[in-house]
Write a protein that holds these residues in place. Structure first.
Motif, PDB file in Angstrom:
ATOM      1  N   ASP A   1       0.868  -1.177   0.000  1.00 46.65           N
ATOM      2  CA  ASP A   1       0.000   0.000   0.000  1.00 46.65           C
ATOM      3  C   ASP A   1       0.904   1.227   0.000  1.00 46.65           C
ATOM      4  OD1 ASP A   1      -1.647   2.194   0.672  1.00 46.65           O
ATOM      5  OD2 ASP A   1      -3.073   0.875   1.694  1.00 46.65           O
ATOM      6  N   GLU A   2       1.007   1.879  -1.158  1.00 49.79           N
ATOM      7  CA  GLU A   2       1.940   2.989  -1.288  1.00 49.79           C
ATOM      8  C   GLU A   2       1.491   4.198  -0.473  1.00 49.79           C
ATOM      9  OE1 GLU A   2       4.613   4.815  -4.890  1.00 49.79           O
ATOM     10  OE2 GLU A   2       2.545   4.273  -5.328  1.00 49.79           O
ATOM     11  N   ALA A   3       0.199   4.421  -0.382  1.00 48.25           N
ATOM     12  CA  ALA A   3      -0.295   5.584   0.360  1.00 48.25           C
ATOM     13  C   ALA A   3       0.013   5.447   1.856  1.00 48.25           C
ATOM     14  CB  ALA A   3      -1.796   5.739   0.146  1.00 48.25           C
ATOM     15  N   LYS A   4      -0.181   4.243   2.390  1.00 46.06           N
ATOM     16  CA  LYS A   4       0.074   4.014   3.821  1.00 46.06           C
ATOM     17  C   LYS A   4       1.507   3.576   4.104  1.00 46.06           C
ATOM     18  CE  LYS A   4      -4.696   2.651   4.873  1.00 46.06           C
ATOM     19  NZ  LYS A   4      -5.577   1.555   5.383  1.00 46.06           N
ATOM     20  N   ARG A   5       2.251   3.271   3.027  1.00 42.26           N
ATOM     21  CA  ARG A   5       3.604   2.728   3.156  1.00 42.26           C
ATOM     22  C   ARG A   5       3.588   1.525   4.101  1.00 42.26           C
ATOM     23  NH1 ARG A   5       5.497   8.536   3.106  1.00 42.26           N
ATOM     24  NH2 ARG A   5       6.465   8.840   1.065  1.00 42.26           N
ATOM     25  N   SER A   6       2.801   0.556   3.697  1.00 50.13           N
ATOM     26  CA  SER A   6       2.653  -0.651   4.517  1.00 50.13           C
ATOM     27  C   SER A   6       2.505  -1.864   3.603  1.00 50.13           C
ATOM     28  CB  SER A   6       1.436  -0.538   5.427  1.00 50.13           C
ATOM     29  OG  SER A   6       0.245  -0.539   4.662  1.00 50.13           O
TER      30      SER A   6
ATOM     31  N   THR B   1       0.483  -5.641   3.581  1.00 53.86           N
ATOM     32  CA  THR B   1      -0.468  -6.576   4.195  1.00 53.86           C
ATOM     33  C   THR B   1      -0.217  -7.936   3.572  1.00 53.86           C
ATOM     34  OG1 THR B   1      -2.111  -4.834   4.491  1.00 53.86           O
ATOM     35  CG2 THR B   1      -2.897  -7.111   4.548  1.00 53.86           C
TER      36      THR B   1
ATOM     37  N   ASP C   1       5.280   3.570  14.268  1.00 59.02           N
ATOM     38  CA  ASP C   1       4.488   2.417  14.706  1.00 59.02           C
ATOM     39  C   ASP C   1       5.042   1.181  13.994  1.00 59.02           C
ATOM     40  OD1 ASP C   1       2.613   0.722  15.719  1.00 59.02           O
ATOM     41  OD2 ASP C   1       0.982   1.399  14.413  1.00 59.02           O
TER      42      ASP C   1
ATOM     43  N   THR D   1       0.272  -7.517   9.119  1.00 60.69           N
ATOM     44  CA  THR D   1       0.551  -6.239   8.458  1.00 60.69           C
ATOM     45  C   THR D   1       1.856  -5.692   9.019  1.00 60.69           C
ATOM     46  OG1 THR D   1      -0.670  -4.925  10.082  1.00 60.69           O
ATOM     47  CG2 THR D   1      -1.893  -5.695   8.146  1.00 60.69           C
TER      48      THR D   1
ATOM     49  N   ASN E   1       4.187  -1.865   8.864  1.00 64.72           N
ATOM     50  CA  ASN E   1       4.470  -0.525   8.368  1.00 64.72           C
ATOM     51  C   ASN E   1       5.948  -0.445   7.980  1.00 64.72           C
ATOM     52  OD1 ASN E   1       1.845   0.455   8.784  1.00 64.72           O
ATOM     53  ND2 ASN E   1       2.302   0.928  10.935  1.00 64.72           N
TER      54      ASN E   1
END
Length: 796
Positions: A67-72, A74, A146, A192, A194
C-alpha cells in the motif's frame, strides 16, 4: 653485533636454541579440543557433516500487497514446516525481526551511545553542548514510528486458531499435537507491517523518498520467518537487537506481490508471469538478455521517467518462485531502470540484473551488472558454482544488505555544483563496486553456506570480506581495498578496545573491524604466509563444498581447514580468533660466528687482525713515547719480547696435525668452507605467535628470504634464538619485510634499527581567559598552503 669465532661442536651449531624460558610455560600450540564441541555422528572430527546430519525445512506460499499511500504491506500465507530432527517438537518459534521497532523491544529499551561525548557537539562560540540534528531526528522518529509485524491471525490447516505468544522479536506457536521426527505441519498466517523510512528509522528495510514524490521500497524481514532449530543450539530464539543477523531454514517459496501497476519489482526467485506485468517490448528485451554479452536494458530510463509522472492507481501482481533459499526479499518502485546480462555458472544459466533510478546514472549503468558478474566468476573459483537463476543488485539508500539472489546497495553520483551534471568521485565508484561484490557475495556465505549469523557474525561477514578482497584484487591492479591486507589491520590490533573474534554478534565492539576486517585479514595471512595459496584454496573450497545448503559452526570450519590442508592450525585459530593478542616480533640481538679452521697459520692471523682492529685504549694513547726500562736495558729482553701471542709455534703446528688426523675428508672440507653463522634473538612482544619471515642482505648486496614456521615458538613462546648460515657477512636483517603478518610495531623489526619517517606538527594551546584552564589544541601540520588547498579540494 657481537662477532665470535666458533670452536664448539658442529652438532650444537645447527640447533635453533630457545632462550630463557618463562617460569610459567604458556603453550600457544596446545590443541583446541578443550574449546571445541566433541565430534559426533552429526558433525565429524574432520569437520564434515556426519552420516546422521539433519536440518529442518520451511516452505512458504505468501501473498502480499504494498500500500503505497500508507507505506505498509499486508500479507498472508501458509508455512509448511518439516521436522527432520530426531526430536519431538511441541511448539515452533518464528522470527518477527521488525518488532525491534516496537516500543517494548529490547533494542529500543537498551539503546545507548558509547559515551556522553558522542551526543555532544561544541558550538562555534565554544559554549554550550548540543545534540546533532540527525541524532535527535532519528531518536524522535523511532519513538513515533508504529513499527513491528502486527500478527492478525495464526491458524492451523483446518482453519482453527493456534495458540501463539509474541515475545518481542520472537513468536512461539503451540502445536495442537506434538510434531514427531520426520513429520510436517502447515499453518496459516496473516499480518501487516508498516515500512520505516530507510534514512531515518529503517534498518535493512525501508522506503526512500525522492523530491519527485516517488519512493523506492526495499522490503526485507517483511513476513514472519521460521526460526532455526539445529543440533548444536536447539531453537535459535535469541532476541534480535540489530547486529546479530539472521539464522533461517531452507525451503521453497511461492510469492505473489501486488503493487502499483507502474511499479517494477525486483525479487528473490524467478518471475513466473512476465506476460502479466511487462510490455511486449520489455519481454523481448528480457529474452535478448539471456544470450547477451553486455547488459540489455529491460526497462529504459525513458519508461521509468514516464512512470514517475504517471503514478498509476491500478495494481499488478508479480509472481515469483524460488527453490532452496533461506529467505525472500523484494524491491519495488516506479523509478526503476532495469538491465540484465547472461552469465554461465557451471552448467547453469544465470541472469545478472540491476535495478536503479535515473539518479544512479551514469555510475550504475556502467558498473552494477558488471560487478555482479565479476562476483560470481570470482567466488565460483574459491567455493562452488553459483546455483541460483538470478543475481540482482538494487540501488537504494540502505548501505548494503544481502538476501538470496538479491541485494540492496547504496551509492550514487552527485551533481557538479558548476555544471549541474551528475558525476562521481573515486571513492563513490570503488565504494559501489565493493559493496556490490560484498552483498552479491553473501549469496555464498551465508545464503548457501548457512552459518548462524545470530551467533557468529564473522562466519559470514569475515569470510565474505576475505573473498571480496580476492575479487577486488582481480578487478584491477592497485584496487583500493579496505580490508584484507595485513597492514590495514594493525591499528585495530594495537588498540585496547577489542574483544576476540569468537564473541557473540551482539557483544562485539567495533563490528566492522572485529567481524569483517580481522577475520578477513586472518584468512589472507593464512593463505599467503602460513599455508600458501594451493593448500589454502583447496581446503577452503572443500569447506564451502561440504557445507553448502547446510549449517556449519566455527568448529566445522576450523576442523575442515586442518583436515583438507594437512596442517595443525590450532595455534592460529586460538591466537587470531580466541584472543586479542597481536603480532609484534622484535629483533633483539644478533651475534656473528665464523668456523675455526684449527690451522694455526690461519687462526692466529685472524686473532692478530681482530686485536689490531680494537681501538687503542686512552691509557696507551697517553703513554705512547714514554721511557721504558727494557728499552734502556736491552739485556732484559728475551724470546717473548721478539714474538707476540699470535706467533705460530711448532707446538701449535703439532697440535693441528693431531686435531685433523682423525677427521674424515668431508669434515676437513667443512673446516675450510669459511661459513658465517649468526645467532639472532627474536622476542614475541605481542603474544600472538607467527611465522618468521626474515629478509637477509649480505655484503655483496644479495637479498634472500628465510621463512620459518610458527612452530619455532613451540618451546618458548616469548623468546627464541635462530641460527642463520651465510656465505658472506650479513649487513642487515629485517623481520616481516613485506608487512604480511600484521606486525603492529615495525620499528623493532630490523637490524640495524631503522629510523621511522614521520611528520612533525606544530600546535598551540588555548586557555580559557576566565579560568586559565587549558581548552583545546589547534594542531597545524607543517604543510605548504598549496598542499592544504589540494587536500581540501580532494576532500570535497
Amino acid at each position: 653485533m657481537k662477532i665470535k669465532h666458533l670452536q664448539a661442536s658442529f652438532a650444537a651449531l645447527f640447533l635453533a636454541s630457545a632462550a630463557n624460558a618463562a617460569p610459567a610455560f604458556d603453550d600457544k600450540f596446545r590443541q583446541l579440543e578443550e574449546l571445541l564441541p566433541t565430534p559426533n555422528e552429526t558433525r565429524t572430527a574432520s569437520g564434515a557433516p556426519g552420516h546422521r546430519y539433519w536440518q529442518q525445512r520451511a516452505d512458504y506460499r505468501l501473498r502480499a500487497t504494498l500500500d503505497e499511500a500508507k507505506r505498509s504491506v499486508t500479507g498472508s500465507g501458509t508455512v509448511t514446516y518439516t521436522n527432520n530432527s530426531p526430536d519431538t517438537l511441541s511448539y515452533l518459534w518464528v522470527q518477527l525481526d521488525q518488532n525491534m521497532f516496537r516500543a517494548d523491544s529490547d533494542n529500543r529499551r537498551i539503546s545507548t551511545l558509547p559515551s556522553r561525548e558522542a551526543w555532544q557537539v561544541r558550538g562555534n562560540n565554544g559554549g554550550n553542548d548540543g545534540v546533532k540534528f540527525d541524532t535527535l531526528k532519528a531518536t524522535l522518529e523511532q519513538q513515533r514510528f508504529d513499527g513491528g509485524i502486527n500478527i492478525i491471525s495464526v491458524t492451523g490447516a483446518d482453519g482453527r486458531a493456534l495458540r501463539h505468544t509474541v515475545n518481542k522479536t520472537m513468536m512461539r506457536i503451540d502445536l495442537p499435537q506434538p510434531l514427531k521426527p520426520g513429520a510436517r505441519v502447515s499453518f496459516n498466517l496473516a499480518w501487516t507491517i508498516n515500512i520505516p523510512e530507510a534514512n531515518v528509522v529503517g534498518r535493512r528495510t525501508g522506503y526512500e523518498k525522492f523530491d519527485d514524490g516517488n519512493d523506492i521500497y526495499l522490503a526485507a524481514q517483511w513476513f514472519p520467518r521460521m526460526a532455526a532449530y539445529y543440533d548444536i543450539k536447539g531453537w535459535q530464539n535469541k532476541q534480535y537487537m540489530g547486529d546479530g543477523e539472521f539464522t533461517l531454514e531452507f525451503g521453497d517459496y511461492d510469492v505473489q506481490l501486488t503493487v502499483p501497476a507502474d511499479h517494477v519489482v525486483a525479487s528473490t526467485g524467478e518471475l513466473q508471469n512476465p506476460d502479466a506485468v511487462l510490455t511486449a517490448a520489455q519481454r523481448d528485451r528480457l529474452r535478448q538478455a539471456r544470450d547477451a554479452k553486455k547488459p540489455v536494458v529491460i526497462v529504459t530510463q525513458r519508461e521509468a521517467e514516464a512512470a514517475e509522472k504517471g503514478r498509476s492507481k491500478a495494481t499488478k501482481t508479480w509472481h515469483f518462485k524460488a527453490r532452496d533459499v533461506r529467505d525472500f526479499a523484494f524491491a519495488s518502485s516506479r523509478k526503476f531502470i532495469w538491465d540484465a546480462q547472461a552469465i554461465k555458472s557451471g552448467d547453469k544459466d544465470v541472469l545478472a540484473m540491476s535495478y536503479y533510478p535515473k539518479e544512479g546514472n551514469p555510475l550504475w549503468e556502467r558498473y552494477s551488472t558488471a560487478a555482479v558478474i565479476h562476483t560470481i566468476e570470482q567466488y565460483n573459483k574459491y567455493s562452488f558454482d553459483y546455483p541460483y537463476p538470478t543475481a540482482i543488485s538494487v540501488n537504494g539508500s540502505i548501505g548494503g544488505m544481502e538476501y538470496p539472489m538479491i541485494s540492496f546497495n547504496a551509492g550514487r553520483p552527485v551533481k557538479d555544483k558548476k555544471t549541474g551534471e551528475l558525476t562521481y568521485a573515486k571513492g563513490i565508484k570503488y565504494g559501489l563496486i565493493s559493496v556490490i561484490i560484498h552483498e552479491v557475495g553473501h549469496n555464498y556465505f551465508p545464503m548457501i553456506v548457512n552459518s548462524d549469523e545470530r551467533q557468529w557474525t564473522w562466519m559470514d561477514e569475515g569470510m565474505n570480506s576475505f573473498l571480496q578482497f580476492l575479487a577486488e584484487e582481480a578487478w584491477e591492479e592497485d584496487y583500493p581495498s579496505r580490508r584484507g591486507e595485513a597492514r590495514n589491520i594493525v591499528d585495530y590490533m594495537r588498540s585496547t578496545n577489542q574483544v576476540p573474534v569468537m564473541t557473540n554478534a551482539e557483544s562485539t565492539l567495533q563490528r566492522g573491524n572485529n567481524a569483517y576486517a580481522k577475520p578477513a585479514t586472518a584468512l589472507n595471512v593464512l593463505r599467503e604466509t602460513i599455508l600458501g595459496r594451493e593448500l589454502f584454496d583447496f581446503a577452503f573450497k572443500e569447506y564451502a563444498d561440504r557445507w553448502k545448503f547446510k549449517r556449519p559452526t566455527p568448529a566445522d570450519f576450523f576442523r575442515t581447514m586442518e583436515d583438507a590442508s594437512g596442517t595443525d592450525l590450532d595455534w592460529f585459530w586460538r591466537g587470531w580468533f580466541y584472543t586479542t593478542d597481536a603480532v609484534d616480533v622484535s629483533v633483539d640481538g644478533i651475534s656473528e660466528y665464523t668456523v675455526s679452521s684449527k690451522d694455526p697459520e690461519i687462526e692466529k692471523a685472524w686473532q692478530r687482525a681482530r686485536k689490531q682492529a680494537e681501538p687503542i685504549s686512552i691509557t696507551d694513547q697517553r703513554n705512547k713515547g714514554m721511557p721504558r726500562r727494557v728499552d734502556a736495558h736491552p739485556e732484559l729482553k728475551d724470546f717473548y719480547n721478539a714474538n707476540d701471542d699470535f706467533t705460530v709455534t711448532n707446538k701449535d703446528r703439532n697440535k693441528f696435525v693431531e686435531a685433523v688426523e682423525g677427521l674424515e675428508n668431508w669434515e676437513k672440507a667443512l673446516l675450510k668452507e669459511g661459513k658465517h653463522l649468526y645467532l639472532v634473538d627474536f622476542s614475541n612482544k605481542g603474544g600472538l605467535v607467527t611465522p618468521l619471515v626474515v629478509e637477509i642482505e649480505t655484503k655483496s648486496g644479495k637479498k634472500t628470504i628465510e621463512r620459518i614456521p610458527a612452530e619455532v615458538w613451540r618451546y618458548s613462546p616469548k623468546q627464541v634464538t635462530k641460527l642463520f648460515i651465510t656465505d658472506e657477512p650479513i649487513v642487515s636483517l629485517v623481520q616481516d619485510p613485506y608487512w604480511e603478518t600484521a606486525d603492529i610495531d615495525v620499528n623493532n623489526n630490523a637490524w640495524p634499527r631503522k629510523a621511522t619517517p614521520s611528520r612533525l606538527e606544530l600546535f598551540k594551546t588555548e586557555r580559557d581567559p576566565a579560568t586559565g584552564n587549558l581548552m583545546r589544541d589547534f594542531r597545524t601540520p607543517l604543510k605548504k598552503p598549496a598542499e592544504k588547498s589540494a587536500e581540501k579540494k580532494a576532500g570535497e
